[in-house]
Design an enzyme around this catalytic site. Structure first.
Site, PDB file in Angstrom:
ATOM      1  N   HIS A  35      36.026  39.921  46.037  1.00  0.00           N
ATOM      2  CA  HIS A  35      37.472  38.395  46.750  1.00  0.00           C
ATOM      3  C   HIS A  35      38.037  38.915  47.151  1.00  0.00           C
ATOM      4  O   HIS A  35      39.643  37.782  47.754  1.00  0.00           O
ATOM      5  CB  HIS A  35      37.506  37.295  45.986  1.00  0.00           C
ATOM      6  N   GLY A  59      33.351  37.092  31.351  1.00  0.00           N
ATOM      7  CA  GLY A  59      34.423  36.040  31.570  1.00  0.00           C
ATOM      8  C   GLY A  59      33.513  35.295  33.383  1.00  0.00           C
ATOM      9  O   GLY A  59      34.738  34.817  33.879  1.00  0.00           O
TER      10      GLY A  59
END
Length: 310
Positions: A158, A249
């Site tokens: 990203h 996570g």
């Protein structure tokens, strides 16, 4: 082209970064399968034999460093949620407001430090590289905490808060200036009562390439934008050769990253999930270790007694 490449390309060609799985896809994730194991000893045996380890990380690994996620209830900057600001349209309408938001995030991140999970991953990579084994980190995070911890083989799908891209010439460059430009000094306060700085475009971050002076934007993948195909190709290659995959996570609901580990698992490769709670993909994996990543991950990646270090 492999099945993994074909499926990924087909999805990414029609899906945007930040798109969540539809209810039908979530149902597919929740197919009846054997409950994943939380036996650390069994995981450690698999870990000791793995030659190519892929670790996919999401916001949960950085939350323990105090990094705001801007997701869910309370995830606002002033009166906007991230998805209202992190779009090409928002930047075109009001580049000053968007830059205030990202300036705030950059300044916050300059005060944050890697936590035990980041450090355990980086230490594992260093140690295993001496044994002819590899570790790659595929992260959805833009905070560079993996890089701060010392991870070398890092794929930031990203982008990064600390890179900029010129809207004119397209040049991508690392940028750790604080503030990123004089006009943003002291700006970006998240309080809802704070008024926009309304900084003129010519005073916002500008490209420093010879003769360009184009407006810079954060080099991150915004909602409505597709992932960099070159990075996606690297991800595909790593996931095709890995013999152990860790999911750390991440909520496993944001595409295309949500499909990476389930597709690895589908070809019989062990996948271990480290997360505060179960996710829509949990039952697709061999292992699930609930709890804070900074607590569960270090013992999982610590030196195994069978390792020979020269």
């Amino acid at each position: 082209m492999s099945l993994f490449q074909f499926t990924t390309r087909r999805l990414v060609s029609r899906a945007y970064c930040g798109l969540k799985a539809s209810s039908s896809k979530k149902q597919k994730f929740c197919l009846e399968m054997a409950r994943p194991s939380s036996n650390m000893a069994d995981f450690r045996e698999v870990f000791a034999k793995a030659k190519h380890i892929a670790i996919i990380t999401g916001a949960g690994v950085s939350a323990e460093s105090g990094v705001p996620t801007f997701r869910g209830a309370g995830g606002f900057w002033r009166k906007w949620q991230a998805q209202e600001l992190a779009t090409p349209e928002a930047f075109a309408r009001n580049p000053s407001r968007v830059w205030e938001f990202y300036h705030y995030r950059r300044e916050v991140m300059l005060s944050k430090h890697p936590n035990p999970a980041h450090i355990a991953i980086a230490e594992c990579e260093r140690r295993l590289s001496k044994q002819g084994r590899s570790v790659v980190v595929i992260t959805q995070n833009i905070d560079e905490l993996h890089r701060k911890a010392g991870t070398k083989h890092l794929l930031e799908i990203h982008g990064s808060l600390f890179k900029t891209r010129c809207t004119n010439c397209g040049n991508v460059a690392a940028n750790y200036k604080s503030p990123i430009c004089p006009a943003l000094a002291g700006k970006g306060a998240p309080d809802p009562e704070t008024e926009d700085a309304a900084i003129p475009v010519e005073d916002l971050p500008q490209c420093e390439e010879d003769g360009c002076n184009g407006l810079l934007r954060p080099h991150v993948v915004w909602f409505g934008e597709t992932l960099d195909p070159n990075i996606l190709t690297e991800v595909e290659k790593e996931l095709e050769i890995c013999d152990l995959c860790l999911v750390v996570g991440t909520s496993s609901v944001v595409y295309p990253a949500a499909m990476f580990a389930p597709q690895v698992s589908a070809r019989g490769v062990p996948v271990a999930e480290f997360n505060m709670e179960a996710t829509p993909a949990t039952n697709r994996f061999r292992f699930h270790f609930p709890g804070p990543c900074g607590t569960t991950l270090p013992p999982a990646l610590a030196r195994h007694e069978t390792e020979i270090i020269s």
